[in-house]
Design an enzyme around this catalytic site. Structure first.
Site, short mmCIF file in Angstrom:
data_model
loop_
_atom_site.label_atom_id
_atom_site.label_comp_id
_atom_site.label_asym_id
_atom_site.label_seq_id
_atom_site.Cartn_x
_atom_site.Cartn_y
_atom_site.Cartn_z
N ASP A 95 0.87 -1.18 0.00
CA ASP A 95 0.00 0.00 0.00
C ASP A 95 0.90 1.23 0.00
OD1 ASP A 95 -2.17 1.65 -0.03
OD2 ASP A 95 -3.00 1.02 1.90
N SER A 96 0.35 2.34 -0.50
CA SER A 96 1.17 3.50 -0.87
C SER A 96 1.54 4.44 0.27
CB SER A 96 0.39 4.32 -1.88
OG SER A 96 -0.88 4.67 -1.31
N GLY A 97 0.81 4.38 1.37
CA GLY A 97 1.01 5.36 2.42
C GLY A 97 -0.09 6.40 2.43
N GLY A 98 -0.91 6.43 1.36
CA GLY A 98 -2.01 7.39 1.31
C GLY A 98 -2.95 7.21 2.50
N PHE A 99 -3.17 5.97 2.89
CA PHE A 99 -4.10 5.72 3.98
C PHE A 99 -3.53 6.18 5.33
CE2 PHE A 99 -6.47 2.93 6.99
CZ PHE A 99 -7.72 3.47 6.73
N ASP A 149 -3.02 8.04 -2.76
CA ASP A 149 -4.39 8.56 -2.86
C ASP A 149 -4.70 9.43 -1.65
OD1 ASP A 149 -4.23 6.33 -1.15
OD2 ASP A 149 -6.38 5.97 -1.31
N GLN A 191 -11.62 6.93 -5.09
CA GLN A 191 -12.22 7.55 -3.90
C GLN A 191 -13.59 8.04 -4.33
OE1 GLN A 191 -11.19 7.48 -0.81
NE2 GLN A 191 -9.14 6.63 -1.12
N GLY A 218 -11.38 4.36 0.53
CA GLY A 218 -12.34 5.22 1.22
C GLY A 218 -13.58 4.50 1.70
N ASP A 268 -7.90 -7.00 1.92
CA ASP A 268 -6.87 -7.09 2.96
C ASP A 268 -7.48 -6.50 4.21
OD1 ASP A 268 -6.47 -4.09 2.09
OD2 ASP A 268 -5.44 -4.34 4.00
N CYS A 308 -6.98 -26.11 10.38
CA CYS A 308 -5.83 -25.21 10.46
C CYS A 308 -4.80 -25.74 11.47
CB CYS A 308 -6.27 -23.79 10.83
SG CYS A 308 -6.47 -23.50 12.60
N1 PRF Z 1 -6.48 4.06 0.57
C1 PRF Z 1 -5.30 3.37 0.71
N2 PRF Z 1 -5.20 2.32 1.55
C2 PRF Z 1 -6.30 1.96 2.26
C3 PRF Z 1 -7.53 2.63 2.15
C4 PRF Z 1 -7.64 3.74 1.26
O1 PRF Z 1 -8.68 4.39 1.09
C5 PRF Z 1 -8.42 1.99 3.03
C6 PRF Z 1 -9.83 2.35 3.29
N3 PRF Z 1 -10.61 1.30 3.78
C7 PRF Z 1 -7.70 0.95 3.64
N4 PRF Z 1 -6.44 0.95 3.17
N5 PRF Z 1 -4.23 3.75 0.01
ZN ZN Z 2 -8.72 -23.33 13.05
#
Ligand code: PRF
Ligand code: ZN
Length: 371
Positions: A95-99, A149, A191, A218, A268, A308
């Site tokens: 993931d990019s860090g936007g969140f 984002d 978004q 989002g 995720d 499991c």
């Molecule tokens: N943007 C990014 N990662 C995310 C989200 C997002 O909006 C969310 C929102 N549920 C989780 N992880 N870049």
């Molecule tokens: Zn189990």
């Protein structure tokens, strides 16, 4: 550029938009719908790669922001890239860090140029522009990178959501221009909150730029289940059928089942591992709290019929004991079971989609899970 990941649509359910597919990456092929465990710091907390494999993990997620701060992307690169670094040879998405601009908003300043973070570790500055987000993810070397984002904080008026959406589109274009690797896919991020016009506009513009797949961002940032459903409903119809769709940060079993019905392929969430560390286990009949006195001398596994690594050998009584004694194996076993539960849920969904009975499967699973 050759496409670094290819999504092959294998089939669509007869009475819903649920899809089955294959995501081919440089580190192997993933069957979708897929759930990706979260390994923020290049580790799925407490779970070694062998155990991840044993509980059915196919693809992992890691975080740009955290790894850029520590140990630094150049350290990861010098140690052979993220796969080698964390000894996971399967596909990885970063993931990019936007969140983190949203989740760590008191440490972040957002401008048109990007997000400036004051490190949560030592206060140092990380200037995360769209270009830098791509450069860091290229150094980490994941199979799939995400654009930077802007996920607006809720509650937000439509004006604010529109502004974040437009910035997200501009940043996506900058990310696309900054790419230099032909062996790494980049996904765009939608978004637009639960506004149909903003979501469709955002989807259209991102598709014009052209990405290897599309994420729905989002969502699940504090809205009601009804709003989550609406955001999905107004997003998936505008995405290309032959590319992967990824719903970011969603892992509540009920939400996953709804999103699959809307046509989402990838998920995720920290939920299985975070809940596991808190002694809450996921089962077909809803959550079970392992610290509860009712499990004191219970010889049954966390979930009957679960194959499991936790359920095949250990009793509820034993796992409760581990939690009460504050032993680290408790969180490990609960995390392993919870991951196996989500992997099984999506595997059963894949099977049901293949047989054209996803609608009934979902209704029965939701009924058993409860609210
Ligand atoms: N943007 C990014 N990662 C995310 C989200 C997002 O909006 C969310 C929102 N549920 C989780 N992880 N870049
Ligand atoms: Zn189990």
């Amino acid at each position: 550029m050759p496409a670094p990941v290819r999504f092959e649509l294998l089939g669509v359910d007869t009475r819903s938009n649920a899809r089955r597919g294959l995501l081919r990456t440089p580190h192997g092929t993933v069957e979708t719908p897929v759930f990706m465990p979260v390994g923020t710091q290049a580790t799925v907390k407490g779970v070694v790669p062998e155990l991840l494999r044993a509980c059915g993990s196919q693809m992992l997620l890691a975080n740009t922001y955290h790894l850029a701060l520590r140990p630094g992307e150049e350290v990861v690169r010098s140690l052979g890239g993220l796969h080698r670094f964390m000894a996971w040879d399967g596909p990885i998405l970063t993931d990019s860090g936007g969140f983190q601009a949203f989740s760590l908003s008191d440490r972040a300043t957002l401008t048109e140029s990007g997000v400036a973070f004051r490190s949560h570790l030592d206060g140092s500055l990380l200037d995360l522009t769209p270009e830098r987000a791509i450069a860091i993810q290229e150094a980490l070397g994941a199979d799939v990178a995400m654009v930077l984002d802007h996920c607006p904080a809720l509650p937000a008026g439509k004006e604010a959501v529109a502004e974040a959406t437009e910035r997200t589109i501009r940043w996506a274009r900058r990310c696309q221009r900054a790419r230099t690797r032909d062996d790494q896919a980049v996904f765009g991020i939608l978004q637009g909150g639960s506004h149909a016009d903003l979501r469709s506009e955002c989807a259209e513009r991102l598709v014009e730029i052209g990405f290897d797949g599309y994420a729905i961002g989002g969502v699940s940032v504090g809205e009601s289940p009804e709003e989550i459903r609406k955001a999905l409903e107004v997003s998936t119809p505008h995405l290309p059928a032959h590319q992967a769709r990824y719903l970011m940060g969603v892992g509540r079993p009920q939400d996953v089942l709804d999103a699959i019905a809307a046509g989402v392929d990838m998920f995720d969430c920290v939920l299985p591992t975070r809940n596991g560390r808190n002694a809450t286990c996921l089962t077909r009949r809803g959550p079970v709290r392992m610290r509860n006195a009712a499990h004191k001398a219970d010889p049954r596994p966390i979930e009957d019929g679960c194959d499991c690594p936790a359920c095949s050998r250990f009793s509820r009584g034993y796992i409760r004991h581990l939690f009460l004694a504050d032993e680290m194996l408790g969180p490990i076993l609960a995390s392993v079971h919870n991951l196996a539960f989500l992997h099984r849920l999506v595997r059963d969904a894949r099977e049901a989609i293949g047989e054209g009975r996803y609608d009934r499967f979902r209704a029965e699973a939701l009924e058993a899970l409860g609210p």
